[in-house]
Design an enzyme around this catalytic site. Sequence first.
Site, PDB file in Angstrom:
ATOM      1  CB  SER B  10      -0.958   0.000   1.190  1.00  0.00           C
ATOM      2  OG  SER B  10      -0.251  -0.198   2.391  1.00  0.00           O
ATOM      3  N   GLY B 133       6.499   9.799   8.695  1.00  0.00           N
ATOM      4  CA  GLY B 133       5.505  10.776   9.139  1.00  0.00           C
ATOM      5  C   GLY B 133       4.111  10.201   9.087  1.00  0.00           C
ATOM      6  CB  SER B 135       1.851   9.256   5.404  1.00  0.00           C
ATOM      7  OG  SER B 135       2.936   8.474   5.897  1.00  0.00           O
ATOM      8  CE  LYS B 188       4.209   4.406  12.809  1.00  0.00           C
ATOM      9  NZ  LYS B 188       3.167   3.709  12.071  1.00  0.00           N
ATOM     10  CG  ASP B 241       3.592   7.667  11.702  1.00  0.00           C
ATOM     11  OD1 ASP B 241       2.422   7.443  11.364  1.00  0.00           O
ATOM     12  OD2 ASP B 241       4.568   7.071  11.214  1.00  0.00           O
ATOM     13  CB  THR B 245      -0.069   4.545  14.197  1.00  0.00           C
ATOM     14  OG1 THR B 245       0.694   5.228  13.207  1.00  0.00           O
ATOM     15  CG2 THR B 245      -0.004   3.071  13.933  1.00  0.00           C
ATOM     16  CG  ASN B 253       1.702  -1.962  13.501  1.00  0.00           C
ATOM     17  OD1 ASN B 253       2.317  -3.004  13.607  1.00  0.00           O
ATOM     18  ND2 ASN B 253       1.949  -1.071  12.537  1.00  0.00           N
TER      19      ASN B 253
END
Lengths: 342, 342
Positions: B10, B133, B135, B188, B241, B245, B253
């Site tokens: 992706s 970053g 995204s 992260k 990020d 996330t 995750n």
Amino acid sequence: MRVAVFGGGSWGTALAAHARRVGHDVRLWVRESEVVDEIRSRGENTLFLPGVRLPDGLTATTDLGEAASGAEVAVVAIPSAYRRTADRQIHALLPERTPLVSATKGIELGSLQRMTEVAAQAAPGRRVAVLSGPSFALEVGLRQPTAVVVAASAIELASSLQRALASREFRIYTSDDVLGVELSGALKNVIAIAAGILDGLGYGRNTEAALITRGLAEISRLVVAAGGRAETAAGLAGLGDLVLTCTGALSRNRRIGRALGAGQTLAQAEAALDTAVEGGPHLAAGAKMVAEGVPTTLAACELAERAGVEMPIALQMRAVLYEGKPPREALNELMLRSLKRE
Amino acid sequence: MRVAVFGGGSWGTALAAHARRVGHDVRLWVRESEVVDEIRSRGENTLFLPGVRLPDGLTATTDLGEAASGAEVAVVAIPSAYRRTADRQIHALLPERTPLVSATKGIELGSLQRMTEVAAQAAPGRRVAVLSGPSFALEVGLRQPTAVVVAASAIELASSLQRALASREFRIYTSDDVLGVELSGALKNVIAIAAGILDGLGYGRNTEAALITRGLAEISRLVVAAGGRAETAAGLAGLGDLVLTCTGALSRNRRIGRALGAGQTLAQAEAALDTAVEGGPHLAAGAKMVAEGVPTTLAACELAERAGVEMPIALQMRAVLYEGKPPREALNELMLRSLKRE
């Protein structure tokens, strides 16, 4: 221990419920008599905290003196615009040694004072502390695990409040950076309005994450310029609350922003807040949900100018809220600032 | 400019689409021939980036040499486990002066090296940079405004990549803190697994905000101990990020964590990822969505021990992922750490 909580909005009610569950003798002062009646008769505050069953033994009253009498801790959760007057009255009624814990996230317009500064003037000689952090009232009411900060310039006061009010579900960390905690807690509401605007305009999560990052940077700049610590801005009262308020649907400030982004006027957006509590009824005449971020935006811009600090997001929000600038134009200008080093 | 993107997952696909839209001659190397066929015939990668119409003129190939030939910039978006081998092959095929931009967020198990460290060994003498970053690939594919960081030890390289790849929708900030950007971006994912577990267990947003705050603190500690800057951890590659996330439904995750919190085993959770792309079909045999946070958890704990840094969240995640510790027990231990100063 006897605990007085002043303010029967969602946050005051949730804090009172928590203090009662911890085992204290809690008296909650509420302005609206119909709210007091409902708490007494049904153990609920459906106007401001629908869905939460309040614990038995929580006393609600419209009488400031009854709430203040004999209190060993006083928590004040009243909108910033009314704090100076309220703090004066509360001060006159409280026992002399009782500390005042500010739970309001805002800055007083005009004076540009933080709430503990207002309290220090309105309640001279009284010990003051601030309680802040990522804490949707509804989730505290529902006993979801929550972590907050209590800050006082005398750390012993913060520690004694921690011992009195912390529980398994309601974690309290202590700090002596009162300024950092208060400014962080107030300023995040400004960024939350911008986050809501992004959402209302149809932008996605990548954009929101960039805004939050830039938002924390500008909060941190003002905190440090004003004498607070960057670590405070990066802690629960800053980053934690910023993330919660910018990404959570329960945030009033974010909802105001979303309505603006979707094309409503500020007056329409503020009026809609009153009916926006999930499952909540219309507020009675006179009662009002307050989005502190709206006045805080003005105060933030003035503080930034005074401190010589750049706060581009706050400046754009001021233009949107007070100068009729189209939200899309404001956001575009933020996104198109010249490329530079991070 | 000719741009090679290696990796048709992706993120690689989204970056290739972006580079093509900026006007470059883009060649995307994809492992799966059926993906190449679909990109060629229909201009889509429904396996990894469903819902995004890829721009005309984007060349897809399974031939590394064809992708590398004449490239002036090489972007590598291949899972960390395959990077050393891939970087060696790519290095041998690329023009000598072409910089390699790592877009993988992970740490190599065993060596505990960051991706640019792996690249420096696998592609000796080649200039390397990292792009990271907040995204989500899908949003970049859909041209949602996104801000990232490109870091290189020689800031001129970061600046030239910024000039080559930035656009109105895809903002690039530059940094020379390669270590800080890479560690933040990898770590992260560990916190995101914990955020997913919270969600799976039914905890609310207050708890999540506290976790994110504590998570950034432990990321920042390791970044600083390893020689990076705290400001990098508080920037787009760290905080930005992390927020994205931990709060976004698109995060792999976080989805792994949520499945664990809801009672699935790690194997079940990982298998479910393959079908969890919204609207996406089952992955073909051999193709696989990778949740980098799972191996990164091991690496993070080892790096923390080596650096003498406390990373309680990472330690608990290691116990859940690799030692069969019940998620609820791990989270309770995190929430019940002794009360202390922030």
